[in-house]
Write a protein that holds these residues in place. Structure first.
Motif, PDB file in Angstrom:
ATOM      1  N   ALA A  15       0.751  -0.983   0.056  1.00  0.00           N
ATOM      2  CA  ALA A  15       0.101  -0.174  -0.098  1.00  0.00           C
ATOM      3  C   ALA A  15       0.551   1.228  -0.039  1.00  0.00           C
ATOM      4  O   ALA A  15       1.620   1.647   0.702  1.00  0.00           O
ATOM      5  CB  ALA A  15      -0.888   0.268   1.347  1.00  0.00           C
ATOM      6  N   PRO A  16       0.660   2.133  -0.962  1.00  0.00           N
ATOM      7  CA  PRO A  16       1.736   3.099  -0.943  1.00  0.00           C
ATOM      8  C   PRO A  16       0.698   4.397   0.065  1.00  0.00           C
ATOM      9  O   PRO A  16      -0.617   4.082   0.171  1.00  0.00           O
ATOM     10  CB  PRO A  16       1.346   3.820  -2.437  1.00  0.00           C
ATOM     11  N   GLY A  17       1.752   5.754   0.143  1.00  0.00           N
ATOM     12  CA  GLY A  17       1.507   6.528   0.826  1.00  0.00           C
ATOM     13  C   GLY A  17       1.274   5.969   2.563  1.00  0.00           C
ATOM     14  O   GLY A  17       2.388   5.097   2.615  1.00  0.00           O
ATOM     15  N   SER A  18       0.393   6.972   3.030  1.00  0.00           N
ATOM     16  CA  SER A  18       1.023   7.095   4.196  1.00  0.00           C
ATOM     17  C   SER A  18       0.330   5.748   5.268  1.00  0.00           C
ATOM     18  O   SER A  18      -0.587   5.630   5.196  1.00  0.00           O
ATOM     19  CB  SER A  18       0.269   7.697   5.412  1.00  0.00           C
ATOM     20  N   LEU A  19       1.181   5.250   6.193  1.00  0.00           N
ATOM     21  CA  LEU A  19       0.209   3.500   6.353  1.00  0.00           C
ATOM     22  C   LEU A  19       0.095   4.135   8.217  1.00  0.00           C
ATOM     23  O   LEU A  19      -1.411   4.064   8.206  1.00  0.00           O
ATOM     24  CB  LEU A  19       1.466   2.723   6.921  1.00  0.00           C
ATOM     25  N   SER A  20       0.189   5.197   8.342  1.00  0.00           N
ATOM     26  CA  SER A  20      -0.257   5.826   9.654  1.00  0.00           C
ATOM     27  C   SER A  20      -2.549   6.022   8.964  1.00  0.00           C
ATOM     28  O   SER A  20      -3.281   6.313   9.997  1.00  0.00           O
ATOM     29  CB  SER A  20       0.056   6.802  10.252  1.00  0.00           C
ATOM     30  N   ARG A  21      -2.086   7.365   8.427  1.00  0.00           N
ATOM     31  CA  ARG A  21      -3.451   7.509   7.459  1.00  0.00           C
ATOM     32  C   ARG A  21      -4.264   6.435   7.411  1.00  0.00           C
ATOM     33  O   ARG A  21      -5.534   6.562   7.412  1.00  0.00           O
ATOM     34  CB  ARG A  21      -3.122   8.281   6.454  1.00  0.00           C
ATOM     35  N   ARG A  22      -3.297   4.898   6.864  1.00  0.00           N
ATOM     36  CA  ARG A  22      -4.809   4.202   6.772  1.00  0.00           C
ATOM     37  C   ARG A  22      -5.026   3.494   7.685  1.00  0.00           C
ATOM     38  O   ARG A  22      -6.365   3.043   7.509  1.00  0.00           O
ATOM     39  CB  ARG A  22      -3.721   2.558   5.314  1.00  0.00           C
ATOM     40  N   LEU A  23      -4.208   3.311   8.646  1.00  0.00           N
ATOM     41  CA  LEU A  23      -4.340   2.779   9.996  1.00  0.00           C
ATOM     42  C   LEU A  23      -5.604   3.589  11.093  1.00  0.00           C
ATOM     43  O   LEU A  23      -6.911   2.842  11.464  1.00  0.00           O
ATOM     44  CB  LEU A  23      -3.026   2.360  11.234  1.00  0.00           C
ATOM     45  N   THR A  85      20.874  17.346  12.322  1.00  0.00           N
ATOM     46  CA  THR A  85      21.161  19.129  12.395  1.00  0.00           C
ATOM     47  C   THR A  85      20.488  19.809  10.968  1.00  0.00           C
ATOM     48  O   THR A  85      20.008  20.563  10.903  1.00  0.00           O
ATOM     49  CB  THR A  85      21.970  19.009  12.920  1.00  0.00           C
ATOM     50  N   GLY A  86      20.380  18.972  10.155  1.00  0.00           N
ATOM     51  CA  GLY A  86      19.637  18.887   8.413  1.00  0.00           C
ATOM     52  C   GLY A  86      18.342  18.962   8.380  1.00  0.00           C
ATOM     53  O   GLY A  86      17.337  18.925   9.194  1.00  0.00           O
ATOM     54  N   PRO A  87      18.438  17.999   7.401  1.00  0.00           N
ATOM     55  CA  PRO A  87      16.765  17.680   6.378  1.00  0.00           C
ATOM     56  C   PRO A  87      15.899  17.762   7.584  1.00  0.00           C
ATOM     57  O   PRO A  87      14.676  17.641   7.195  1.00  0.00           O
ATOM     58  CB  PRO A  87      17.107  17.060   5.378  1.00  0.00           C
ATOM     59  N   TRP A  88      16.347  16.411   8.199  1.00  0.00           N
ATOM     60  CA  TRP A  88      15.423  15.421   9.099  1.00  0.00           C
ATOM     61  C   TRP A  88      15.437  16.015  10.821  1.00  0.00           C
ATOM     62  O   TRP A  88      14.409  15.606  11.415  1.00  0.00           O
ATOM     63  CB  TRP A  88      15.808  13.965   8.752  1.00  0.00           C
ATOM     64  N   ARG A  89      15.360  17.045  11.048  1.00  0.00           N
ATOM     65  CA  ARG A  89      15.700  17.484  12.508  1.00  0.00           C
ATOM     66  C   ARG A  89      14.545  17.786  13.158  1.00  0.00           C
ATOM     67  O   ARG A  89      14.681  17.745  14.229  1.00  0.00           O
ATOM     68  CB  ARG A  89      15.966  19.533  12.216  1.00  0.00           C
ATOM     69  N   ALA A  90      13.006  17.759  12.658  1.00  0.00           N
ATOM     70  CA  ALA A  90      12.001  17.453  12.912  1.00  0.00           C
ATOM     71  C   ALA A  90      11.463  16.294  13.639  1.00  0.00           C
ATOM     72  O   ALA A  90      11.022  16.424  14.053  1.00  0.00           O
ATOM     73  CB  ALA A  90      11.097  17.688  12.189  1.00  0.00           C
ATOM     74  N   LEU A  91      12.446  15.124  13.194  1.00  0.00           N
ATOM     75  CA  LEU A  91      12.082  14.004  13.639  1.00  0.00           C
ATOM     76  C   LEU A  91      12.482  13.998  15.123  1.00  0.00           C
ATOM     77  O   LEU A  91      12.315  13.385  16.165  1.00  0.00           O
ATOM     78  CB  LEU A  91      13.204  13.138  13.424  1.00  0.00           C
ATOM     79  N   LYS A  92      13.592  14.684  15.354  1.00  0.00           N
ATOM     80  CA  LYS A  92      14.359  15.225  16.919  1.00  0.00           C
ATOM     81  C   LYS A  92      12.699  15.108  17.862  1.00  0.00           C
ATOM     82  O   LYS A  92      12.550  15.217  19.348  1.00  0.00           O
ATOM     83  CB  LYS A  92      15.000  16.405  17.222  1.00  0.00           C
ATOM     84  N   GLY A  93      11.696  16.279  17.797  1.00  0.00           N
ATOM     85  CA  GLY A  93      10.451  16.538  18.400  1.00  0.00           C
ATOM     86  C   GLY A  93       9.284  16.063  17.406  1.00  0.00           C
ATOM     87  O   GLY A  93       8.387  16.587  18.777  1.00  0.00           O
ATOM     88  N   LEU A  94       9.670  15.159  17.280  1.00  0.00           N
ATOM     89  CA  LEU A  94       8.478  14.156  16.653  1.00  0.00           C
ATOM     90  C   LEU A  94       7.435  13.332  18.214  1.00  0.00           C
ATOM     91  O   LEU A  94       5.583  14.071  17.733  1.00  0.00           O
ATOM     92  CB  LEU A  94       8.833  12.987  15.606  1.00  0.00           C
ATOM     93  N   GLY A  95       7.926  12.574  18.884  1.00  0.00           N
ATOM     94  CA  GLY A  95       7.134  12.328  20.194  1.00  0.00           C
ATOM     95  C   GLY A  95       6.333  11.717  19.694  1.00  0.00           C
ATOM     96  O   GLY A  95       6.613  10.459  18.723  1.00  0.00           O
ATOM     97  N   THR A  96       4.910  11.520  20.385  1.00  0.00           N
ATOM     98  CA  THR A  96       3.829  10.711  19.588  1.00  0.00           C
ATOM     99  C   THR A  96       3.341  10.794  18.497  1.00  0.00           C
ATOM    100  O   THR A  96       2.340  10.127  18.118  1.00  0.00           O
ATOM    101  CB  THR A  96       3.000   9.974  20.760  1.00  0.00           C
ATOM    102  N   ARG A  97       3.675  11.795  17.868  1.00  0.00           N
ATOM    103  CA  ARG A  97       3.062  12.057  16.432  1.00  0.00           C
ATOM    104  C   ARG A  97       2.826  11.031  15.078  1.00  0.00           C
ATOM    105  O   ARG A  97       4.592  10.737  15.668  1.00  0.00           O
ATOM    106  CB  ARG A  97       3.657  13.447  16.222  1.00  0.00           C
ATOM    107  N   PRO A  98       3.032  10.522  14.363  1.00  0.00           N
ATOM    108  CA  PRO A  98       3.118   9.706  13.559  1.00  0.00           C
ATOM    109  C   PRO A  98       4.756  10.660  11.952  1.00  0.00           C
ATOM    110  O   PRO A  98       4.195  11.783  12.306  1.00  0.00           O
ATOM    111  CB  PRO A  98       1.856   8.778  12.284  1.00  0.00           C
ATOM    112  N   LEU A  99       5.346   9.712  12.055  1.00  0.00           N
ATOM    113  CA  LEU A  99       5.964  10.141  10.863  1.00  0.00           C
ATOM    114  C   LEU A  99       5.328  10.533   9.635  1.00  0.00           C
ATOM    115  O   LEU A  99       6.024  11.373   9.513  1.00  0.00           O
ATOM    116  CB  LEU A  99       7.399   8.756  11.069  1.00  0.00           C
ATOM    117  N   ALA A 100       5.087  10.336   9.780  1.00  0.00           N
ATOM    118  CA  ALA A 100       3.861  10.366   8.239  1.00  0.00           C
ATOM    119  C   ALA A 100       3.548  11.940   8.347  1.00  0.00           C
ATOM    120  O   ALA A 100       4.078  12.876   7.469  1.00  0.00           O
ATOM    121  CB  ALA A 100       2.034  10.229   8.318  1.00  0.00           C
ATOM    122  N   HIS A 101       3.229  12.801   9.282  1.00  0.00           N
ATOM    123  CA  HIS A 101       3.311  14.391   9.653  1.00  0.00           C
ATOM    124  C   HIS A 101       4.434  15.068   8.849  1.00  0.00           C
ATOM    125  O   HIS A 101       4.291  15.930   8.509  1.00  0.00           O
ATOM    126  CB  HIS A 101       3.274  14.522  10.899  1.00  0.00           C
TER     127      HIS A 101
END
Length: 179
Positions: A15-23, A85-101
């Motif tokens: 299944a393409p796209g966001s697994l979180s949204r499908r779930l 510290t570059g393109p994926w810096r938002a990963l550090k503050g994601l917490g319990t939000r889905p990676l799909a965001h």
């Protein structure tokens, strides 16, 4: 796991796209249970998928995705530590939000082809996931929980690998279309 089980999970594995949204469409409440996020040495498969050198560190995030409190997916994402510290810096503050965001709301991010894979029942990844599953849910990970999919997301030359391991309970469900 027999061929029938793989076939019944085939739609989820491809299944393409966001697994979180499908779930989230399967029930009333979708949640992400953060198991751990830390700096760790490269694993061989992650290093190969990300095209990284033999030595170095990754930032690893491991979660269980739940629908109506039922654990359905164990997931692990890994990115080179420098990319946080570059393109994926938002990963550090994601917490319990889905990676799909982070992954599906940015046109600059591109995903590789999905790669379904059957894990070895006694392999390192399966054993590691099973320990975390037991600690987080109080339940033994189902013996049939062997099918995963892997993909790599690229943004500004930096790559993030995602591996999702599916519970057999998803065999009874169709992935449907994400919102």
């Amino acid at each position: 796991m027999g061929i029938a089980t793989r076939d019944s999970l085939r739609d989820w594995l491809r299944a393409p796209g966001s697994l979180s949204r499908r779930l989230a469409r399967l029930g009333e409440r979708f949640s992400v249970q953060l198991l751990r996020q830390r700096v760790a040495p490269f694993r061989a498969q992650e290093r190969a998928a990300l095209g990284l050198p033999p030595r170095g560190l990754t930032v690893v995030r491991e979660v269980i995705l739940r629908v109506d409190d039922e654990p359905l997916v164990w997931a692990r994402s890994a990115v080179h530590q420098r990319a946080t510290t570059g393109p994926w810096r938002a990963l550090k503050g994601l917490g319990t939000r889905p990676l799909a965001h982070l992954l599906y709301d940015d046109d600059r991010i591109h995903r590789s082809e999905l790669q379904p894979r059957r894990l070895s029942r006694h392999g390192h990844t399966r054993r590691h996931a099973a320990r975390q599953w037991l600690a987080a849910t109080g339940q033994v990970m189902p013996a049939q929980m062997l099918w995963s999919r892997n993909s790599v997301f690229s943004r500004s030359g930096a790559q993030l690998r995602v591996m999702e391991l599916f519970a057999p309970a998803l065999q009874r469900q169709r992935p449907g279309r994400p919102r």
